[in-house]
Design a protein around this motif. Structure first.
Motif, PDB file in Angstrom:
ATOM      1  N   PHE A   1       0.864  -1.173   0.000  1.00 13.61           N
ATOM      2  CA  PHE A   1       0.000   0.000   0.000  1.00 13.61           C
ATOM      3  C   PHE A   1       0.908   1.232   0.000  1.00 13.61           C
ATOM      4  N   SER A   2       0.347   2.394  -0.254  1.00 13.12           N
ATOM      5  CA  SER A   2       1.151   3.617  -0.376  1.00 13.12           C
ATOM      6  C   SER A   2       1.736   4.028   0.970  1.00 13.12           C
ATOM      7  N   LEU A   3       3.043   4.256   0.993  1.00  4.89           N
ATOM      8  CA  LEU A   3       3.705   4.783   2.188  1.00  4.89           C
ATOM      9  C   LEU A   3       3.843   6.293   2.016  1.00  4.89           C
ATOM     10  N   THR A   4       2.836   7.025   2.486  1.00  2.41           N
ATOM     11  CA  THR A   4       2.805   8.471   2.252  1.00  2.41           C
ATOM     12  C   THR A   4       3.875   9.208   3.047  1.00  2.41           C
ATOM     13  N   HIS A   5       4.360   8.630   4.155  1.00  2.00           N
ATOM     14  CA  HIS A   5       5.398   9.335   4.913  1.00  2.00           C
ATOM     15  C   HIS A   5       6.777   9.177   4.276  1.00  2.00           C
ATOM     16  N   PHE A   6       6.839   8.481   3.117  1.00  2.00           N
ATOM     17  CA  PHE A   6       8.058   8.443   2.308  1.00  2.00           C
ATOM     18  C   PHE A   6       7.835   9.142   0.962  1.00  2.00           C
ATOM     19  N   GLN A   7       6.894  10.084   0.929  1.00  2.31           N
ATOM     20  CA  GLN A   7       6.522  10.695  -0.345  1.00  2.31           C
ATOM     21  C   GLN A   7       7.653  11.523  -0.969  1.00  2.31           C
ATOM     22  N   ASP A   8       8.626  11.934  -0.157  1.00  2.00           N
ATOM     23  CA  ASP A   8       9.762  12.692  -0.693  1.00  2.00           C
ATOM     24  C   ASP A   8      10.818  11.786  -1.323  1.00  2.00           C
ATOM     25  N   HIS A   9      10.680  10.475  -1.150  1.00  2.04           N
ATOM     26  CA  HIS A   9      11.645   9.525  -1.709  1.00  2.04           C
ATOM     27  C   HIS A   9      11.141   9.007  -3.051  1.00  2.04           C
ATOM     28  N   PRO A  10      12.040   8.731  -3.998  1.00  3.74           N
ATOM     29  CA  PRO A  10      11.603   8.094  -5.252  1.00  3.74           C
ATOM     30  C   PRO A  10      11.104   6.677  -4.983  1.00  3.74           C
ATOM     31  N   SER A  11      10.170   6.228  -5.803  1.00  2.00           N
ATOM     32  CA  SER A  11       9.593   4.893  -5.600  1.00  2.00           C
ATOM     33  C   SER A  11       9.332   4.229  -6.949  1.00  2.00           C
ATOM     34  N   ILE A  12       9.166   2.907  -6.904  1.00  2.00           N
ATOM     35  CA  ILE A  12       8.846   2.114  -8.100  1.00  2.00           C
ATOM     36  C   ILE A  12       7.578   1.324  -7.800  1.00  2.00           C
ATOM     37  N   SER A  13       6.574   1.426  -8.659  1.00  2.00           N
ATOM     38  CA  SER A  13       5.314   0.706  -8.471  1.00  2.00           C
ATOM     39  C   SER A  13       5.306  -0.595  -9.271  1.00  2.00           C
ATOM     40  N   TYR A  14       4.585  -1.583  -8.758  1.00  5.60           N
ATOM     41  CA  TYR A  14       4.523  -2.909  -9.390  1.00  5.60           C
ATOM     42  C   TYR A  14       3.075  -3.407  -9.430  1.00  5.60           C
ATOM     43  N   ASP A  15       2.788  -4.185 -10.448  1.00  9.55           N
ATOM     44  CA  ASP A  15       1.480  -4.842 -10.535  1.00  9.55           C
ATOM     45  C   ASP A  15       1.486  -6.178  -9.806  1.00  9.55           C
ATOM     46  N   SER A  16       2.678  -6.744  -9.615  1.00  7.08           N
ATOM     47  CA  SER A  16       2.814  -8.067  -9.000  1.00  7.08           C
ATOM     48  C   SER A  16       3.691  -7.990  -7.763  1.00  7.08           C
ATOM     49  N   ILE A  17       3.218  -8.556  -6.664  1.00  3.23           N
ATOM     50  CA  ILE A  17       4.010  -8.592  -5.430  1.00  3.23           C
ATOM     51  C   ILE A  17       5.225  -9.492  -5.605  1.00  3.23           C
ATOM     52  N   SER A  18       5.105 -10.551  -6.401  1.00  7.30           N
ATOM     53  CA  SER A  18       6.249 -11.440  -6.636  1.00  7.30           C
ATOM     54  C   SER A  18       7.358 -10.719  -7.389  1.00  7.30           C
ATOM     55  N   GLN A  19       6.969  -9.916  -8.395  1.00  7.52           N
ATOM     56  CA  GLN A  19       7.964  -9.149  -9.144  1.00  7.52           C
ATOM     57  C   GLN A  19       8.643  -8.127  -8.243  1.00  7.52           C
ATOM     58  N   LEU A  20       7.846  -7.511  -7.363  1.00  7.98           N
ATOM     59  CA  LEU A  20       8.410  -6.556  -6.399  1.00  7.98           C
ATOM     60  C   LEU A  20       9.443  -7.234  -5.512  1.00  7.98           C
ATOM     61  N   LEU A  21       9.065  -8.366  -4.925  1.00  7.52           N
ATOM     62  CA  LEU A  21       9.969  -9.056  -4.001  1.00  7.52           C
ATOM     63  C   LEU A  21      11.212  -9.571  -4.722  1.00  7.52           C
ATOM     64  N   SER A  22      11.030 -10.055  -5.953  1.00  2.43           N
ATOM     65  CA  SER A  22      12.167 -10.534  -6.730  1.00  2.43           C
ATOM     66  C   SER A  22      13.160  -9.407  -6.973  1.00  2.43           C
ATOM     67  N   ASP A  23      12.657  -8.239  -7.390  1.00  2.00           N
ATOM     68  CA  ASP A  23      13.537  -7.083  -7.638  1.00  2.00           C
ATOM     69  C   ASP A  23      14.134  -6.565  -6.344  1.00  2.00           C
ATOM     70  N   TYR A  24      13.314  -6.502  -5.298  1.00  2.00           N
ATOM     71  CA  TYR A  24      13.787  -5.953  -4.014  1.00  2.00           C
ATOM     72  C   TYR A  24      14.946  -6.776  -3.467  1.00  2.00           C
ATOM     73  N   TYR A  25      14.759  -8.089  -3.426  1.00  2.00           N
ATOM     74  CA  TYR A  25      15.809  -8.938  -2.854  1.00  2.00           C
ATOM     75  C   TYR A  25      17.023  -9.028  -3.776  1.00  2.00           C
ATOM     76  N   ALA A  26      16.791  -8.949  -5.093  1.00  2.00           N
ATOM     77  CA  ALA A  26      17.929  -8.936  -6.026  1.00  2.00           C
ATOM     78  C   ALA A  26      18.765  -7.680  -5.820  1.00  2.00           C
ATOM     79  N   LYS A  27      18.087  -6.518  -5.706  1.00  2.00           N
ATOM     80  CA  LYS A  27      18.808  -5.260  -5.494  1.00  2.00           C
ATOM     81  C   LYS A  27      19.445  -5.229  -4.110  1.00  2.00           C
TER      82      LYS A  27
END
Length: 357
Positions: free
Chosen positions: A268-294
Motif C-alpha cells: 500500500f502507499s507509504l505516504t510518509h516516504f513521499q519525498d523519496h523516489p519509488s517504483i510501483s509494481y502490478d505483481s508482489i512477486s515481481q516486487l519481491l524478486s527485484d527488491y531482494y535482487a537489489k
C-alpha cells in the motif's frame, strides 16, 4: 520492511490466482534452507521460490531456475516422495499471521486420495518450512527445532504442528471499533507501539503510516489523544483493513534519496516516504524478486567494499608503524656529528686509556 501480515495477504491472493489447481512437477532444494517448487499448468510453467533463512526469509513466484545439488537433501526427498505429483487445492494465510498453508492433494500408496499440508513460516530468525499430514502431525521440516533450542515449540517429526500464540494480540481482520479503542488506547506506550503490539501481523511501519495519515505524532502517548483524534485513527485503521479485505493493493519499493538503494517495500502507499523516489509494481512477486535482487546486490557491494576497506586499513596501519620507526631512526641521525667526534677522539687517544676506564 520485513514480511508482515499485509504482505503475506497480498502474496496469498496472487498465489491463489496463479497456483490453485496446478500440479507439482518438480521439487528442488538449491540451498540448505531454500526450496524451489515448479508447477505446470495448461500453458505455462511457474516456479515458487521460498527461503527459511534467518537473515533473509522470503516467498515469491519466479521464472528463474536455480542449480540444485546432485544429491537432494533429506527434506527435499521426503517432499518428492509424498507430493511429487500433487495438486494445490488450497492456499491460505493463517489468521493474518506470517504463515502460509498449502493444502496438497495426492495419491497415497494404495492410490487413494490423500492430503498433506505445507506450512511456510516467514518469521525472521524463527522462519521455517514444515511438512505435515492431514492431522497436522509433522512429517519433516527444513529446520529441526528441539526443546533445547526452543522451550515454546518443538519442530520435529511426530510432533503436532501449531502456531505459537501471540499473547494479547488480536486478528486485525476481526476487530471492531470497541476492540480497537480498548486494545490500543489503554496501553501506556507511544501510539505506534500500541498499534503494532495490539494486533497480529501489523508491523511498526504500518503503525507509523497510519499515524502519519491522520497527522499524529507516532511517538506521542496514547493518553494524550483527544476523542476526535482517536476516532480519526480508528477510521484510518478501518480503511486500511477494508483495503486488505477487498484486495486493493498498491505494491511499491521505496528507494533512498538518491534513487539507488531500496529502503522499504509495501503493498500500500507509504505516504510518509513521499519525498523519496519509488517504483510501483502490478505483481508482489515481481516486487519481491527485484527488491531482494537489489538488496543482495548492494549487500554484496558493501561486503566487497568492506573487505577492501579492511585490507587498506591493515596496510595503512603497517605503513604508519614503519613510518614511526623510520622517523625515530632519522631522529637518531641528528646526533651523527657528535658521535663522530666522540669516535675520533677515542681512536686518537685510545693509548692513554687504562684498563677498566
Amino acid at each position: 520492511m520485513a514480511f508482515d501480515g499485509s504482505t503475506i495477504h497480498c502474496i496469498v491472493d496472487e498465489l491463489n490466482q496463479t497456483l490453485l489447481s496446478k500440479k507439482i512437477s518438480k521439487i528442488a532444494q538449491p540451498e540448505k534452507e531454500e526450496l524451489l517448487i515448479t508447477f505446470k499448468g495448461d500453458s505455462e510453467t511457474v516456479r515458487l521460490l521460498m527461503s527459511a533463512n534467518a537473515s533473509l526469509p522470503f516467498l515469491y513466484l519466479t521464472t528463474e531456475n536455480k542449480v540444485s545439488p546432485s544429491v537432494a537433501p533429506n527434506f527435499c526427498m521426503v517432499l518428492r516422495k509424498y507430493i511429487g505429483n500433487g495438486r494445490i487445492v488450497e492456499i491460505k494465510q493463517m489468521d493474518f499471521e506470517r504463515v502460509i498453508r498449502f493444502k496438497i492433494e495426492h495419491l497415497d500408496e494404495l492410490r487413494d486420495l490423500a492430503y498433506k499440508y505445507l506450512y511456510i513460516e516467514i518469521m525472521g530468525k524463527h522462519s521455517n518450512i514444515i511438512f505435515c499430514n492431514e492431522q497436522d502431525v509433522i512429517i519433516d521440516s527444513i529446520k529441526h527445532i528441539s526443546a533445547q533450542v526452543s522451550s515454546i515449540r518443538e519442530v520435529l517429526p511426530g510432533r503436532t504442528y501449531f502456531i505459537p500464540s501471540q499473547e494479547n494480540k488480536l486478528n486485525p481482520l476481526e476487530v471492531n471499533e470497541t476492540h480497537f479503542q480498548t486494545q490500543v488506547f489503554s496501553k501506556p506506550l507511544s501510539l505506534y507501539q500500541a498499534i503494532f503490539q495490539s494486533f497480529v501481523g501489523i508491523s511498526p511501519m504500518i503503525a507509523m503510516e497510519l499515524c502519519y495519515r491522520v497527522q499524529l505524532d507516532a511517538d506521542a502517548s496514547c493518553q494524550s489523544l483527544t476523542t476526535k483524534q482517536q476516532n480519526d485513527l480508528w477510521e484510518q485503521f478501518a480503511q486500511f483493513i477494508e483495503q486488505i479485505k477487498s484486495h486493493q493493493y498498491h505494491c511499491q519499493i521505496i528507494l533512498d534519496e538518491k534513487g539507488l538503494s531500496p529502503q522499504q517495500y509495501a503493498v500500500f502507499s507509504l505516504t510518509h516516504f513521499q519525498d523519496h523516489p519509488s517504483i510501483s509494481y502490478d505483481s508482489i512477486s515481481q516486487l519481491l524478486s527485484d527488491y531482494y535482487a537489489k538488496k543482495n546486490q548492494f549487500q554484496n557491494i558493501h561486503q566487497k567494499s568492506s573487505d577492501l576497506r579492511k585490507i587498506i586499513l591493515l596496510l595503512l596501519d603497517r605503513n604508519r608503524k614503519k613510518q614511526l620507526l623510520q622517523e625515530k631512526q632519522l631522529e637518531d641521525t641528528n646526533k651523527m656529528e657528535q658521535y663522530k667526534i666522540y669516535g675520533e677522539l677515542l681512536h686518537t687517544y685510545a693509548y692513554l686509556a687504562k684498563e677498566g676506564d
